[in-house]
Scaffold this motif. Structure first.
Motif, short mmCIF file in Angstrom:
data_model
loop_
_atom_site.label_atom_id
_atom_site.label_comp_id
_atom_site.label_asym_id
_atom_site.label_seq_id
_atom_site.Cartn_x
_atom_site.Cartn_y
_atom_site.Cartn_z
N ALA A 58 0.82 -1.22 0.00
CA ALA A 58 0.00 0.00 0.00
C ALA A 58 0.85 1.26 0.00
O ALA A 58 0.44 2.29 -0.56
CB ALA A 58 -0.93 0.00 1.21
N LEU A 59 2.03 1.20 0.63
CA LEU A 59 2.89 2.39 0.78
C LEU A 59 4.32 2.06 0.35
O LEU A 59 5.26 2.11 1.17
CB LEU A 59 2.87 2.87 2.24
CG LEU A 59 1.52 3.25 2.85
CD1 LEU A 59 1.63 3.45 4.35
CD2 LEU A 59 0.98 4.52 2.19
N PRO A 60 4.54 1.73 -0.91
CA PRO A 60 5.91 1.35 -1.33
C PRO A 60 6.92 2.49 -1.20
O PRO A 60 8.07 2.27 -0.83
CB PRO A 60 5.72 0.92 -2.78
CG PRO A 60 4.47 1.61 -3.23
CD PRO A 60 3.58 1.68 -2.03
N GLY A 61 6.50 3.71 -1.52
CA GLY A 61 7.43 4.85 -1.41
C GLY A 61 7.86 5.08 0.02
O GLY A 61 9.05 5.24 0.31
N LEU A 62 6.90 5.10 0.94
CA LEU A 62 7.22 5.27 2.35
C LEU A 62 8.04 4.10 2.85
O LEU A 62 8.92 4.27 3.70
CB LEU A 62 5.93 5.41 3.16
CG LEU A 62 6.10 5.71 4.66
CD1 LEU A 62 6.83 7.03 4.86
CD2 LEU A 62 4.76 5.73 5.36
N GLY A 63 7.78 2.90 2.33
CA GLY A 63 8.56 1.73 2.73
C GLY A 63 10.03 1.85 2.37
O GLY A 63 10.91 1.53 3.17
N VAL A 82 5.95 -3.21 10.69
CA VAL A 82 5.19 -2.16 10.00
C VAL A 82 4.93 -2.51 8.54
O VAL A 82 3.79 -2.44 8.07
CB VAL A 82 5.93 -0.81 10.10
CG1 VAL A 82 5.18 0.27 9.32
CG2 VAL A 82 6.09 -0.39 11.56
N PHE A 83 5.96 -2.92 7.81
CA PHE A 83 5.82 -3.04 6.36
C PHE A 83 5.72 -4.48 5.86
O PHE A 83 5.25 -4.71 4.74
CB PHE A 83 6.99 -2.33 5.67
CG PHE A 83 6.95 -0.84 5.85
CD1 PHE A 83 6.11 -0.06 5.07
CD2 PHE A 83 7.73 -0.22 6.81
CE1 PHE A 83 6.06 1.30 5.24
CE2 PHE A 83 7.69 1.16 6.99
CZ PHE A 83 6.84 1.92 6.20
N PHE A 84 6.19 -5.44 6.64
CA PHE A 84 6.12 -6.83 6.20
C PHE A 84 5.18 -7.60 7.14
O PHE A 84 4.31 -7.01 7.77
CB PHE A 84 7.52 -7.45 6.15
CG PHE A 84 8.45 -6.70 5.24
CD1 PHE A 84 8.21 -6.67 3.87
CD2 PHE A 84 9.56 -6.03 5.73
CE1 PHE A 84 9.06 -5.97 3.01
CE2 PHE A 84 10.41 -5.34 4.89
CZ PHE A 84 10.15 -5.31 3.52
#
Length: 499
Positions: free
Chosen positions: A369-374, A432-434
């Motif tokens: 959903a948030l690849p840039g922020l990731g 958070v991301f994974f």
């Protein structure tokens, strides 16, 4: 005169922002951003001219204030001060951007307090009169209390009071130490003065010097913060608005580190050497303790707050190693920690705006959903764990390499903190991301404003990791004699700034 402008611009901007809110709620944001940008441009211009400097002091400003009591309005800038000012104005401008949409109530008063905190921090980094230094040290306190207490989260008043009590108590101990040094100097030289340059070589008994040094040191390690005087920090970070957290982590903590380098080591060389092994041990304990508690947190901001306790342990370790390499590492750590941890708090704020929670257990699977922020988060998480090629690695390597010759076993213990940092940093990305996504997220990725905040931070942290030489070269003339020759008596010549 430019040194005075560094302080006057944010002060004038603060008053103007507060007044302008009566006409337009957007004006305070632009005024604050303009004030910080103006100071940043002035500081960058001075840094550009440092190559032609002929001595350690790049600029001075001196006016008598209360000559009867030996108090003057004395400002001076060297490489260390200049680097801290660059960090202050850079993070100050980003703090305005990060609060652009977050702060919707009492916007004028918010920016008044934000700019006044930054003006106080600027004064701390510039003043060469100990009375004036204490004045600016206290100027930082009240606006930050308001930032936490008015615009913070649920337990904001508890966190604001705790912050105020801890820092005020430490500041009062420093005031007693300043007055003690003032009267000891007068007793031995018949000169009543608060001038830093005059007090550098104050003759005093060994016991007196050690007690006075502890008064200064206590105030600075509270603000740093060092274990076990760190307990105000997690609460203040957790409850503060995002801009408050960025200023706290990136700048207020650095005033404690700056105080150790500027005042404790040069003013009390013998006492600093006598207590050095114990203070280095305290730093190593803080590195391990802060890292362990960071891993145990479930609140993202609280986790990042405890990483500050861990990373600031490297400051104590390196400052009292009496090594040129360790000293340069401490300055690098002050800058890179401000960049990387400030960025992590910005990322926490960006996530909170979208998810309305900071609980790690309620996150997960956000990368699609948030690849840039990731990607941005990955850069700063890697910086926090000390990945080679990023600025934090250079800072921690210099500190550990410089500390090895002084206290090898304490350095070994501190090195274990790098392993702990790897564990808690990777946990951030995993949680958070994974990992498992509990719901299907449809969230906006980084906006233009958020990219404008975070991209410069990425550029700086990579630049410092690949080419740190400009920072190392700038700070080298500021390294005090006691660090370069710790076994020799301190014989630095007092330098009096001219009008």
């Amino acid at each position: 005169m430019i040194l005075l402008l560094f302080i006057l611009i944010p002060m004038a901007g603060a008053l103007l922002a507060w007044i302008a809110a009566a006409w337009n709620q957007a004006l305070p944001r632009w005024i604050a951003l303009l004030a910080m940008t103006a100071d940043l441009v002035l500081a960058a211009g001075l840094w550009w001219q440092t190559e032609s400097a002929t001595g350690p002091w790049l600029s001075t400003f001196h006016r008598d204030w209360m000559p009867r009591f030996g108090i003057s309005f004395s400002l001076a800038l060297d490489g260390l001060s200049l680097l801290m000012l660059m960090l202050t104005f850079f993070l100050g401008a980003l703090s305005v951007l990060v609060s652009w949409n977050e702060i919707k109530e009492r916007v004028g008063f918010f920016h008044f307090n934000l700019l006044f905190v930054l003006a106080g921090i600027t004064g701390v980094f510039l003043t060469m009169d100990l009375f004036l230094f204490y004045f600016f040290w206290e100027v930082m306190l009240i606006p930050m209390y308001f930032l936490i207490g008015i615009w913070g989260h649920e337990n904001r008043m508890y966190a604001a009071f705790k912050f105020f009590i801890f820092t005020q108590a430490g500041g009062l101990l420093m005031l007693l130490a300043i007055l003690g040094l003032y009267f000891v100097h007068a007793h031995n030289t018949n000169e009543y003065t608060f001038s830093y340059f005059a007090l550098l070589n104050t003759p005093m008994e060994q016991t007196t010097g050690r007690w006075l040094m502890l008064g200064f040191l206590t105030a600075f390690i509270v603000k740093l913060p060092a274990f076990p005087l760190h307990t105000w920090l997690p609460d203040a970070h957790t409850e503060a608005p995002t801009a408050g957290s960025v200023v706290l982590a990136g700048l207020l903590l650095k005033t404690g580190a700056y105080g150790i380098l500027r005042f404790v080591l040069p003013l009390f060389p013998e006492a600093s050497q006598a207590f050095a092994p114990w203070i280095m041990l305290l730093g190593a304990v803080g590195i391990l303790y802060g890292g362990k508690l960071a891993f145990a947190q479930t609140d993202l901001k609280r986790l990042v707050a405890y990483t500050s306790v861990s990373h600031m342990g490297f400051v104590l370790l390196g400052a009292f190693a009496f090594s040129e390499m360790a000293y340069q590492g401490v300055v690098m750590q002050m800058i890179t920690h401000g960049i990387s941890t400030g960025a992590l708090f910005m990322i926490a704020g960006v996530l909170y705006e979208r998810l309305h929670t900071r609980e790690l257990e309620k996150m997960g699977g956000l990368w699609p959903a948030l690849p840039g922020l990731g990607v941005v988060s990955m850069v700063f998480v890697m910086a926090s764990l000390g990945l080679p090629g990023l600025g934090n690695f250079i800072a921690e390597f210099l500190v550990l390499a410089g500390s090895w010759q002084s206290q090898p076993w304490i350095t070994v213990a501190a090195t274990i903190g790098l392993v702990i940092a790897t564990i808690y940093s990777l946990r951030i990305m995993q949680k958070v991301f994974f990992g498992v996504s509990w719901r299907e997220y449809k969230l906006p990725d980084l906006s233009f404003r958020e990219g404008l905040m975070l991209m410069p931070l990425i550029a700086v942290i990579i630049w410092l990791g690949v080419y740190p030489q400009p920072v190392i070269r700038t700070v080298k003339p500021s390294i005090p004699t006691v660090v370069l020759a710790p076994q020799a008596p301190y014989t630095d010549v007092a330098i009096h700034p001219t009008k």
